[in-house]
Design a protein around this motif. Structure first.
Motif: not given
Length: 314
Positions: A16, A19, A36, A42, A57, A59, A115, A117
């Motif tokens: 985690s 990004q 990101a 994102w 945020a 990632e 992934r 976000y």
């Protein structure tokens, strides 16, 4: 006693990373841009909360996180199809969610995509570093919560802005939510050293299927498939670009990604467009990939439309 409030992580997940939009103006120092991997997911997480372009945020790769909120706020979770629960109760993705002080939020391992976000109203309060970015670079030891490149650890607190006016509940329409199970075809702008690839090699590349290998990471997507012939395999090292398709001596292409090296000497067939890179960022090893040629003009129009919607830039 600290007055900082935020999200305290009891389970940080496999990888985690904080990004944002990435660093700019630093490649001449040998530093990658980062940011990101899936800019589409994102950007939506931030837009749902009324956050400005570039807001950091989290990632989350392969899910598996748990955190407790120390404040009343709003969050949004986009990207991979995970099960999100708040105090054990399922909550939807791609929408604005309210959380309160004392709430426990969990994300499962993903069913599709890799992934996720996690954005918060107002963005995580982490000071920017080089290039005005807090993007996490584990290889370089820069960025992130502690500005040392470390991924999120158990016990870490991500600071959040308190007492912000809530935004209305918003949801991304279903047709705009990507299908990460769909066959993956990446758009490529033929460029750079494309003249070093014989016509039959280019025809084979665009007609063949390649497989994403387990050696893929944030630096590059390594592919396996029909080997590509190159005329003159050595080059003077030159600057690299996001999405560039390098072809090393074994003929197996590598798509350069956010944390790529800043220079390279392998011939480059072309570049995968930014919107195709969003889709690539959500595919696990073993995914079958095909390529199609596009033009620089078409890619620019697509990117301009994206920025107009998410960043109000032209």
């Amino acid at each position: 006693m600290s007055t900082t409030v935020g999200f305290v992580f009891t389970r940080p997940g496999f990888l985690s990373l904080l990004q944002d939009g990435g660093r700019r103006g630093v490649m001449h120092m040998g530093l990658a841009t980062g940011g990101a991997m899936d800019r589409h997911a994102w950007a939506w997480a931030n837009r749902l909360l009324g956050n400005s372009w570039g807001t950091p945020a989290l990632e989350i790769t392969f899910g598996g996180i748990e955190f407790q909120s120390e404040l009343d706020t709003q969050i949004a979770i986009t990207g991979a199809e995970v099960q999100c629960t708040v105090n054990g109760q399922p909550r939807p993705l791609w929408t604005t969610l309210a959380v309160h002080a004392g709430d426990t939020v969990t994300l499962s391992a993903p069913r599709t995509g890799i992934r996720s976000y996690l954005a918060v109203r107002g963005g995580f309060r982490v000071p920017p570093g080089l290039g005005g970015s807090c993007a996490t670079f584990t290889r370089e030891g820069t960025g992130g919560l502690h500005r040392d490149g470390r991924p999120l650890q158990a016990g870490d607190r991500l600071p959040c802005p308190p007492s912000l006016e809530p935004v209305p509940v918003r949801k991304v329409p279903q047709p705009w939510q990507p299908d990460y199970r769909a066959p993956l075809e990446l758009a490529v702008i033929p460029c750079a050293q494309v003249e070093r690839f014989p016509a039959d090699t280019l025809a084979r590349f665009f007609a063949s299927e390649y497989t994403l290998t387990p050696q893929t990471d944030r630096m590059g997507a390594r592919l396996k498939g029909p080997a590509l012939d190159v005329l003159g395999k050595t080059l003077i090292s030159e600057g690299t670009s996001l999405g560039a398709i390098q072809v090393p001596a074994d003929g197996q292409p590598i798509v350069l990604l956010n944390d790529r090296q800043t220079i390279g000497g392998y011939p480059k067939l072309g570049a995968v467009t930014p919107r195709s890179l969003d889709a690539l960022a959500q595919r696990p090893p073993g995914t079958a990939i095909r390529f199609r040629a596009t033009t620089l003009h078409e890619a620019q129009l697509e990117e301009r439309q994206f920025l107009r919607f998410f960043a109000e830039q032209v």
